[in-house]
Design a protein around this motif. Structure first.
Motif, PDB file in Angstrom:
ATOM      1  N   LYS A 192       0.829  -1.205   0.000  1.00  0.00           N
ATOM      2  CA  LYS A 192       0.000   0.000   0.000  1.00  0.00           C
ATOM      3  C   LYS A 192       0.865   1.258   0.000  1.00  0.00           C
ATOM      4  CE  LYS A 192      -3.734   2.322   2.539  1.00  0.00           C
ATOM      5  NZ  LYS A 192      -4.638   2.265   3.711  1.00  0.00           N
ATOM      6  N   GLU A 193       1.977   1.216   0.719  1.00  0.00           N
ATOM      7  CA  GLU A 193       2.844   2.384   0.846  1.00  0.00           C
ATOM      8  C   GLU A 193       3.690   2.637  -0.396  1.00  0.00           C
ATOM      9  OE1 GLU A 193       3.913   2.529   5.604  1.00  0.00           O
ATOM     10  OE2 GLU A 193       4.805   0.926   4.376  1.00  0.00           O
ATOM     11  N   ARG A 194       3.793   1.643  -1.286  1.00  0.00           N
ATOM     12  CA  ARG A 194       4.612   1.813  -2.487  1.00  0.00           C
ATOM     13  C   ARG A 194       3.809   1.613  -3.763  1.00  0.00           C
ATOM     14  NH1 ARG A 194       6.643  -3.755  -3.426  1.00  0.00           N
ATOM     15  NH2 ARG A 194       6.207  -4.972  -1.553  1.00  0.00           N
ATOM     16  N   ASN A 195       2.558   2.033  -3.731  1.00  0.00           N
ATOM     17  CA  ASN A 195       1.726   1.952  -4.921  1.00  0.00           C
ATOM     18  C   ASN A 195       1.782   3.286  -5.669  1.00  0.00           C
ATOM     19  OD1 ASN A 195      -0.712   1.927  -6.715  1.00  0.00           O
ATOM     20  ND2 ASN A 195      -1.024  -0.060  -5.717  1.00  0.00           N
ATOM     21  N   ILE A 196       2.031   3.231  -6.965  1.00  0.00           N
ATOM     22  CA  ILE A 196       2.180   4.438  -7.779  1.00  0.00           C
ATOM     23  C   ILE A 196       0.914   5.282  -7.788  1.00  0.00           C
ATOM     24  CG2 ILE A 196       1.436   3.340  -9.939  1.00  0.00           C
ATOM     25  CD1 ILE A 196       4.351   5.821  -9.650  1.00  0.00           C
ATOM     26  N   LEU A 197      -0.243   4.673  -7.438  1.00  0.00           N
ATOM     27  CA  LEU A 197      -1.495   5.413  -7.403  1.00  0.00           C
ATOM     28  C   LEU A 197      -1.640   6.254  -6.139  1.00  0.00           C
ATOM     29  CD1 LEU A 197      -3.965   2.707  -8.790  1.00  0.00           C
ATOM     30  CD2 LEU A 197      -2.912   4.617 -10.022  1.00  0.00           C
ATOM     31  N   ARG A 235       4.246  10.404  -5.104  1.00  0.00           N
ATOM     32  CA  ARG A 235       4.496  10.953  -6.444  1.00  0.00           C
ATOM     33  C   ARG A 235       5.847  11.666  -6.511  1.00  0.00           C
ATOM     34  NH1 ARG A 235       0.007  12.256  -9.698  1.00  0.00           N
ATOM     35  NH2 ARG A 235       0.539  13.263 -11.664  1.00  0.00           N
ATOM     36  N   ASP A 236       6.104  12.562  -5.549  1.00  0.00           N
ATOM     37  CA  ASP A 236       7.372  13.293  -5.541  1.00  0.00           C
ATOM     38  C   ASP A 236       8.548  12.368  -5.251  1.00  0.00           C
ATOM     39  OD1 ASP A 236       6.312  15.720  -6.249  1.00  0.00           O
ATOM     40  OD2 ASP A 236       6.113  16.454  -4.198  1.00  0.00           O
ATOM     41  N   THR A 237       8.311  11.338  -4.440  1.00  0.00           N
ATOM     42  CA  THR A 237       9.374  10.377  -4.152  1.00  0.00           C
ATOM     43  C   THR A 237       9.810   9.666  -5.427  1.00  0.00           C
ATOM     44  OG1 THR A 237       8.497  10.010  -1.926  1.00  0.00           O
ATOM     45  CG2 THR A 237       9.985   8.328  -2.809  1.00  0.00           C
ATOM     46  N   VAL A 238       8.838   9.247  -6.228  1.00  0.00           N
ATOM     47  CA  VAL A 238       9.147   8.589  -7.494  1.00  0.00           C
ATOM     48  C   VAL A 238       9.951   9.528  -8.395  1.00  0.00           C
ATOM     49  CG1 VAL A 238       8.134   7.674  -9.618  1.00  0.00           C
ATOM     50  CG2 VAL A 238       7.207   6.995  -7.396  1.00  0.00           C
ATOM     51  N   LYS A 239       9.536  10.785  -8.467  1.00  0.00           N
ATOM     52  CA  LYS A 239      10.246  11.745  -9.316  1.00  0.00           C
ATOM     53  C   LYS A 239      11.672  11.984  -8.816  1.00  0.00           C
ATOM     54  CE  LYS A 239       6.190  14.281 -10.975  1.00  0.00           C
ATOM     55  NZ  LYS A 239       5.495  15.583 -11.037  1.00  0.00           N
ATOM     56  N   GLU A 240      11.851  11.981  -7.499  1.00  0.00           N
ATOM     57  CA  GLU A 240      13.191  12.178  -6.943  1.00  0.00           C
ATOM     58  C   GLU A 240      14.086  10.979  -7.253  1.00  0.00           C
ATOM     59  OE1 GLU A 240      15.966  14.609  -5.047  1.00  0.00           O
ATOM     60  OE2 GLU A 240      13.902  15.042  -5.661  1.00  0.00           O
ATOM     61  N   ILE A 241      13.548   9.779  -7.094  1.00  0.00           N
ATOM     62  CA  ILE A 241      14.326   8.562  -7.358  1.00  0.00           C
ATOM     63  C   ILE A 241      14.655   8.441  -8.843  1.00  0.00           C
ATOM     64  CG2 ILE A 241      14.208   6.027  -7.295  1.00  0.00           C
ATOM     65  CD1 ILE A 241      12.503   6.319  -4.751  1.00  0.00           C
ATOM     66  N   ALA A 298      10.469  -2.595  -7.602  1.00  0.00           N
ATOM     67  CA  ALA A 298      11.869  -2.189  -7.467  1.00  0.00           C
ATOM     68  C   ALA A 298      12.088  -0.861  -8.160  1.00  0.00           C
ATOM     69  CB  ALA A 298      12.795  -3.249  -8.065  1.00  0.00           C
ATOM     70  N   ALA A 299      13.102  -0.145  -7.707  1.00  0.00           N
ATOM     71  CA  ALA A 299      13.582   1.053  -8.388  1.00  0.00           C
ATOM     72  C   ALA A 299      15.096   0.933  -8.474  1.00  0.00           C
ATOM     73  CB  ALA A 299      13.176   2.314  -7.625  1.00  0.00           C
ATOM     74  N   CYS A 300      15.693   1.671  -9.383  1.00  0.00           N
ATOM     75  CA  CYS A 300      17.145   1.592  -9.614  1.00  0.00           C
ATOM     76  C   CYS A 300      17.560   0.187 -10.058  1.00  0.00           C
ATOM     77  CB  CYS A 300      17.920   1.999  -8.371  1.00  0.00           C
ATOM     78  SG  CYS A 300      17.470   3.616  -7.695  1.00  0.00           S
ATOM     79  N   ALA A 301      16.647  -0.524 -10.736  1.00  0.00           N
ATOM     80  CA  ALA A 301      16.937  -1.875 -11.203  1.00  0.00           C
ATOM     81  C   ALA A 301      17.711  -1.811 -12.515  1.00  0.00           C
ATOM     82  CB  ALA A 301      15.631  -2.650 -11.402  1.00  0.00           C
ATOM     83  N   MET A 302      18.660  -2.725 -12.674  1.00  0.00           N
ATOM     84  CA  MET A 302      19.448  -2.806 -13.893  1.00  0.00           C
ATOM     85  C   MET A 302      18.848  -3.884 -14.801  1.00  0.00           C
ATOM     86  SD  MET A 302      21.815  -0.528 -13.623  1.00  0.00           S
ATOM     87  CE  MET A 302      20.648   0.516 -12.718  1.00  0.00           C
ATOM     88  N   LEU A 303      18.270  -3.478 -15.925  1.00  0.00           N
ATOM     89  CA  LEU A 303      17.633  -4.422 -16.835  1.00  0.00           C
ATOM     90  C   LEU A 303      18.688  -5.176 -17.650  1.00  0.00           C
ATOM     91  CD1 LEU A 303      14.697  -2.235 -18.223  1.00  0.00           C
ATOM     92  CD2 LEU A 303      14.670  -3.787 -16.260  1.00  0.00           C
ATOM     93  N   ARG A 304      18.453  -6.452 -17.858  1.00  0.00           N
ATOM     94  CA  ARG A 304      19.327  -7.275 -18.702  1.00  0.00           C
ATOM     95  C   ARG A 304      18.439  -8.216 -19.522  1.00  0.00           C
ATOM     96  NH1 ARG A 304      19.008 -11.756 -15.817  1.00  0.00           N
ATOM     97  NH2 ARG A 304      18.847 -11.676 -13.534  1.00  0.00           N
ATOM     98  N   PRO A 305      17.624  -7.663 -20.405  1.00  0.00           N
ATOM     99  CA  PRO A 305      16.709  -8.494 -21.193  1.00  0.00           C
ATOM    100  C   PRO A 305      17.461  -9.430 -22.119  1.00  0.00           C
ATOM    101  CG  PRO A 305      16.761  -6.259 -22.051  1.00  0.00           C
ATOM    102  CD  PRO A 305      17.514  -6.236 -20.757  1.00  0.00           C
ATOM    103  N   SER A 306      16.865 -10.606 -22.362  1.00  0.00           N
ATOM    104  CA  SER A 306      17.503 -11.569 -23.253  1.00  0.00           C
ATOM    105  C   SER A 306      17.324 -11.188 -24.712  1.00  0.00           C
ATOM    106  CB  SER A 306      16.911 -12.969 -23.022  1.00  0.00           C
ATOM    107  OG  SER A 306      15.510 -12.955 -23.241  1.00  0.00           O
ATOM    108  N   ALA A 307      16.200 -10.529 -25.021  1.00  0.00           N
ATOM    109  CA  ALA A 307      15.960 -10.099 -26.405  1.00  0.00           C
ATOM    110  C   ALA A 307      16.666  -8.775 -26.650  1.00  0.00           C
ATOM    111  CB  ALA A 307      14.457  -9.942 -26.645  1.00  0.00           C
ATOM    112  N   PRO A 308      17.303  -8.597 -27.792  1.00  0.00           N
ATOM    113  CA  PRO A 308      18.088  -7.388 -28.043  1.00  0.00           C
ATOM    114  C   PRO A 308      17.263  -6.166 -28.369  1.00  0.00           C
ATOM    115  CG  PRO A 308      18.133  -8.799 -29.971  1.00  0.00           C
ATOM    116  CD  PRO A 308      17.403  -9.562 -28.894  1.00  0.00           C
TER     117      PRO A 308
END
Length: 312
Positions: A199-204, A209-215, A232-242
């Motif tokens: 509940k505390e980390r729902n984008i709705l 809102r300001d926390t998301v913008k700051e991060i 998650a935030a600050c996640a490093m994506l490593r998709p298998s598809a190019p």
């Protein structure tokens, strides 16, 4: 500059022309920005069934004005976008709300906010390369709550216009299919939302809102469930598809968005740090691009004029 009478005549002529275009193209919907439309009652009476009139509101006052003439309304963020940016943003939100469907023909009226209508465009969903690349795309929010998609899109657009502390920001939001998406990212040592309840980390939740913008100033992507919970935030994506060739030309962030959506059912929304433009990705393709107006305040205060999109 035209005087008031001439301006009114121009607006009346465009309204009449739009009604004629709707009839001759068998368009299902006419969209018009309230901020530019002027005489809403005249516009309402010009559009005959089975075509529908949808008035695009940028705030609550405009929404009430639209409802007062008995028209459907669509509320969009009050952002400074180019003419095509205005059209694509409203169309994308309309599709997310199922006001438009694949292969629908629609007509769009827009102009300067507070000015007058000066642009009339006719499109078919799925046929315009700049708007929606593939008619084969499934329903935009089939497993993502419509308010979640709209909230993330709004946050990305606001960041593109405002930046953070006067500086441009680039980021990526990955929405939906989080169980599959989690196979393709590394959370890293920093996850600002770790330990908080869903509940505390729902984008709705407006309070974050300001926390998301700051991060968003930090490196990495936001990973968000279809119900709005930020995984998650600050996640490093490593998709298998190019990802597609277009994404490769645009840079690593966009290649990651194309790749992660090619291998999952997620939608990705990217914000380019270099231009402030927002792009939406699905099934490895860029669905649409929302360009900021060259008149935007951030563009005017953040250095030299914009250049064509490069690495983001």
């Amino acid at each position: 500059m035209p005087d008031n009478d001439n301006a009114n005549n121009i607006a009346a002529s465009i309204i009449a022309a739009s009604a004629d275009v709707v009839r001759k193209t068998h368009a299902g919907v006419l969209f018009a920005y309230i901020s530019a439309a002027g005489d809403l009652a005249a516009l309402r009476s010009a559009i005959k069934k089975p075509a529908r009139l949808v008035l695009v509101a940028r705030n609550e006052d405009e929404r009430h004005r639209g409802e007062a003439v008995g028209a459907e309304t669509l509320t969009v963020p009050p952002l400074d976008l180019s003419r095509m940016g205005q059209i694509k943003m409203a169309s994308l939100i309309a599709i997310s709300q199922q006001l438009l469907k694949p292969d629908d023909v629609f007509v769009f009226l827009t102009g300067l906010p507070g000015g007058q209508i000066d642009s009339l465009i006719t499109m078919r969903v799925g046929k315009e390369f700049e708007l929606f690349q593939s008619v084969d795309q499934p329903k935009l929010t089939e497993h993502i709550r419509q308010p979640v998609f709209e909230r993330v899109l709004r946050v990305a657009l606001e960041l593109g216009e405002e930046g953070r502390e006067g500086k441009p920001v680039g980021t990526i939001f990955v929405i939906g299919d989080h169980r599959q998406v989690q196979k393709y990212y590394d959370e890293g040592r920093i996850n600002p939302f770790r330990g908080y309840t869903e509940k505390e980390r729902n984008i709705l939740d407006d309070t974050i809102r300001d926390t998301v913008k700051e991060i968003a100033k930090l490196d990495g992507a936001f990973v968000i469930k279809g119900n709005g919970v930020i995984v998650a935030a600050c996640a490093m994506l490593r998709p298998s598809a190019p990802g597609e060739e277009l994404a490769q030309r645009l840079g690593a962030r966009h290649a990651a968005a194309a790749g992660i959506t090619a291998g999952t059912r997620a939608i990705a929304i990217t914000l380019s740090e270099s231009t402030g433009d927002v792009r939406v990705w699905r099934r490895g393709q860029m669905i649409t691009e929302l360009e900021r107006s060259s008149r935007s305040s951030l563009a005017a205060h953040s250095g030299p004029p914009r250049t064509p999109p490069g690495p983001a």
